[in-house]
Design an enzyme around this catalytic site. Structure first.
Site, PDB file in Angstrom:
ATOM      1  N   GLN A 132      -5.617   9.758   4.418  1.00 23.73           N
ATOM      2  CA  GLN A 132      -5.179   8.380   4.220  1.00 23.73           C
ATOM      3  C   GLN A 132      -6.372   7.425   4.339  1.00 23.73           C
ATOM      4  O   GLN A 132      -6.206   6.220   4.187  1.00 23.73           O
ATOM      5  CB  GLN A 132      -4.126   8.017   5.271  1.00 23.73           C
ATOM      6  CG  GLN A 132      -2.845   8.849   5.151  1.00 23.73           C
ATOM      7  CD  GLN A 132      -1.911   8.639   6.333  1.00 23.73           C
ATOM      8  OE1 GLN A 132      -2.206   9.046   7.459  1.00 23.73           O
ATOM      9  NE2 GLN A 132      -0.785   8.016   6.085  1.00 23.73           N
ATOM     10  N   ASN A 133      -7.539   7.980   4.612  1.00 27.28           N
ATOM     11  CA  ASN A 133      -8.712   7.126   4.839  1.00 27.28           C
ATOM     12  C   ASN A 133      -9.461   6.850   3.541  1.00 27.28           C
ATOM     13  O   ASN A 133      -9.421   7.644   2.614  1.00 27.28           O
ATOM     14  CB  ASN A 133      -9.650   7.794   5.851  1.00 27.28           C
ATOM     15  CG  ASN A 133      -8.950   8.030   7.178  1.00 27.28           C
ATOM     16  OD1 ASN A 133      -8.007   7.328   7.512  1.00 27.28           O
ATOM     17  ND2 ASN A 133      -9.387   9.035   7.914  1.00 27.28           N
ATOM     18  N   HIS A 174      -5.307   6.977  -0.432  1.00 24.84           N
ATOM     19  CA  HIS A 174      -5.425   5.524  -0.510  1.00 24.84           C
ATOM     20  C   HIS A 174      -6.700   5.077  -1.227  1.00 24.84           C
ATOM     21  O   HIS A 174      -7.184   3.970  -1.032  1.00 24.84           O
ATOM     22  CB  HIS A 174      -5.336   4.909   0.894  1.00 24.84           C
ATOM     23  CG  HIS A 174      -3.995   5.121   1.541  1.00 24.84           C
ATOM     24  ND1 HIS A 174      -3.793   5.104   2.904  1.00 24.84           N
ATOM     25  CD2 HIS A 174      -2.777   5.372   1.000  1.00 24.84           C
ATOM     26  CE1 HIS A 174      -2.505   5.329   3.171  1.00 24.84           C
ATOM     27  NE2 HIS A 174      -1.876   5.495   2.031  1.00 24.84           N
ATOM     28  N   CYS A 211     -12.982  -3.018 -12.898  1.00 27.54           N
ATOM     29  CA  CYS A 211     -12.920  -4.397 -13.378  1.00 27.54           C
ATOM     30  C   CYS A 211     -11.460  -4.806 -13.565  1.00 27.54           C
ATOM     31  O   CYS A 211     -10.667  -4.075 -14.163  1.00 27.54           O
ATOM     32  CB  CYS A 211     -13.678  -4.527 -14.690  1.00 27.54           C
ATOM     33  SG  CYS A 211     -13.579  -6.211 -15.347  1.00 27.54           S
ATOM     34  N   CYS A 236     -18.170  -7.735 -12.932  1.00 26.65           N
ATOM     35  CA  CYS A 236     -18.414  -6.796 -14.031  1.00 26.65           C
ATOM     36  C   CYS A 236     -19.583  -7.277 -14.889  1.00 26.65           C
ATOM     37  O   CYS A 236     -19.637  -8.443 -15.285  1.00 26.65           O
ATOM     38  CB  CYS A 236     -17.148  -6.697 -14.866  1.00 26.65           C
ATOM     39  SG  CYS A 236     -17.290  -5.659 -16.310  1.00 26.65           S
ATOM     40  N   CYS A 262     -18.099  -8.055 -18.653  1.00 28.62           N
ATOM     41  CA  CYS A 262     -17.206  -9.175 -18.986  1.00 28.62           C
ATOM     42  C   CYS A 262     -17.139 -10.238 -17.890  1.00 28.62           C
ATOM     43  O   CYS A 262     -16.383 -11.203 -18.027  1.00 28.62           O
ATOM     44  CB  CYS A 262     -15.807  -8.649 -19.295  1.00 28.62           C
ATOM     45  SG  CYS A 262     -14.845  -8.232 -17.833  1.00 28.62           S
ATOM     46  N   SER A 321      -0.591   8.862  12.912  1.00 29.65           N
ATOM     47  CA  SER A 321       0.681   8.732  13.624  1.00 29.65           C
ATOM     48  C   SER A 321       1.854   8.817  12.647  1.00 29.65           C
ATOM     49  O   SER A 321       2.997   8.638  13.030  1.00 29.65           O
ATOM     50  CB  SER A 321       0.714   7.432  14.423  1.00 29.65           C
ATOM     51  OG  SER A 321       0.203   6.375  13.647  1.00 29.65           O
ATOM     52  N   ASN A 343      -2.849  14.278  17.750  1.00 28.36           N
ATOM     53  CA  ASN A 343      -2.865  12.819  17.670  1.00 28.36           C
ATOM     54  C   ASN A 343      -2.708  12.250  19.078  1.00 28.36           C
ATOM     55  O   ASN A 343      -2.028  12.842  19.916  1.00 28.36           O
ATOM     56  CB  ASN A 343      -1.718  12.333  16.761  1.00 28.36           C
ATOM     57  CG  ASN A 343      -1.923  10.902  16.313  1.00 28.36           C
ATOM     58  OD1 ASN A 343      -2.976  10.545  15.787  1.00 28.36           O
ATOM     59  ND2 ASN A 343      -0.940  10.057  16.543  1.00 28.36           N
TER      60      ASN A 343
HETATM   61 ZN   LIG Z   1     -15.084  -6.061 -17.079  1.00 29.28          ZN
END
Ligand SMILES: [Zn+2]
Length: 261
Positions: free
Chosen positions: A112-113, A130, A138, A163, A166, A205, A229
């Site tokens: 999850q890190n 995640h 962008c 970016c 653009c 947890s 944990n």
């Molecule tokens: Zn861009």
């Protein structure tokens, strides 16, 4: 279990049991959360008392909505955390997991890190639920770029990454609150959870869905479960081994026994 505190007999027995489960396992999933990175100095931004809460509410500022309405607010909040992530080094828990994999154990880390510390330690099979800070995308032309060239001036001077094609704002490829999990990562995590015969939860947890549901999916298919944990999790009652202890001490202890008897 620090150097000063001797482990109790119950802890030693639980470590032995966990090592035995590793020796017998054919496919292992290690599910990691913020607790495995806190010994590396990375705060859990979801938990109160981390310091990041006292200034502002992460679920609001680290949300997709805030990013869209007011990206500079997000970037200001994220800046110290980004700095900590860039400077962080893997700890003994990350290193021990990488050792197990390189010793030939068939193992997938589902994390999850967003800090990339498992890969820095040498783990290869890593599913990042995640996202990560390695790339930016962008928000206008959707081009994805390596984050590294942009992070220095962002962390040091607060310059919002833009970016080169653009001029659109580059969003770190981390999953914000209110944002969908990456579909392919979720499929990979589910497949690994369904195929494993041992799952170890380390430093989570299990409060963030849907990742928190993975141990139940593994258990329902007959897998063994180890939970390490500091605080109780909802699956402790169904676990074969529970170590309410520090992952940076426990995982190396287990690894030593698995690899060297
Ligand atoms: Zn861009």
């Amino acid at each position: 279990m620090s150097q000063a505190a001797r482990p109790t007999l119950a802890t030693v027995a639980a470590i032995e049991d966990a090592a035995e489960l590793f020796r017998q396992a054919k496919r292992i999933v290690v599910l990691t959360g913020a607790g495995i990175s806190s010994p590396s100095g990375i705060p859990d931004f979801r938990s109160e008392g981390s310091g990041l809460w006292s200034r502002t509410e992460p679920m609001e500022v680290a949300s997709l909505l805030t990013f869209r309405i007011s990206p500079e607010r997000f970037f200001n909040w994220f800046r110290p955390l980004a700095g900590q992530i860039c400077n962080a080094k893997p700890n003994a828990a990350h290193t021990a997991l990488a050792e197990l994999e390189s010793a030939g154990l068939k193992m997938t880390v589902v994390t999850q890190n967003i800090d990339g510390l498992h890969q820095k330690a040498g783990s290869v099979q890593v599913v990042e639920m995640h996202g990560s800070l390695r790339t930016l995308s962008c928000t206008q032309c959707f081009k994805q770029v390596e984050a590294e060239p942009y992070l220095g001036s962002y962390i040091e001077d607060g310059k919002i990454p833009q970016c080169l094609s653009c001029n659109g704002i580059l969003k770190p490829d981390v999953i914000l609150f209110g944002e969908q999990l990456p579909h392919s990562a979720w499929l990979d995590a589910q497949r690994a959870a369904h195929q494993c015969d041992l799952m170890m939860v380390a430093g989570s947890s299990l409060e963030v869905l849907p990742v928190a549901g993975l141990p139940m999916q593994a258990l329902d298919r007959g897998a063994h479960l180890i939970v390490i944990n500091n605080t109780p999790t909802y699956v402790n009652v169904r676990a074969d081994v529970v170590l309410m202890d520090d992952v940076a001490s426990m995982i190396p202890e287990i690894t030593k026994r698995v690899l060297y008897g």
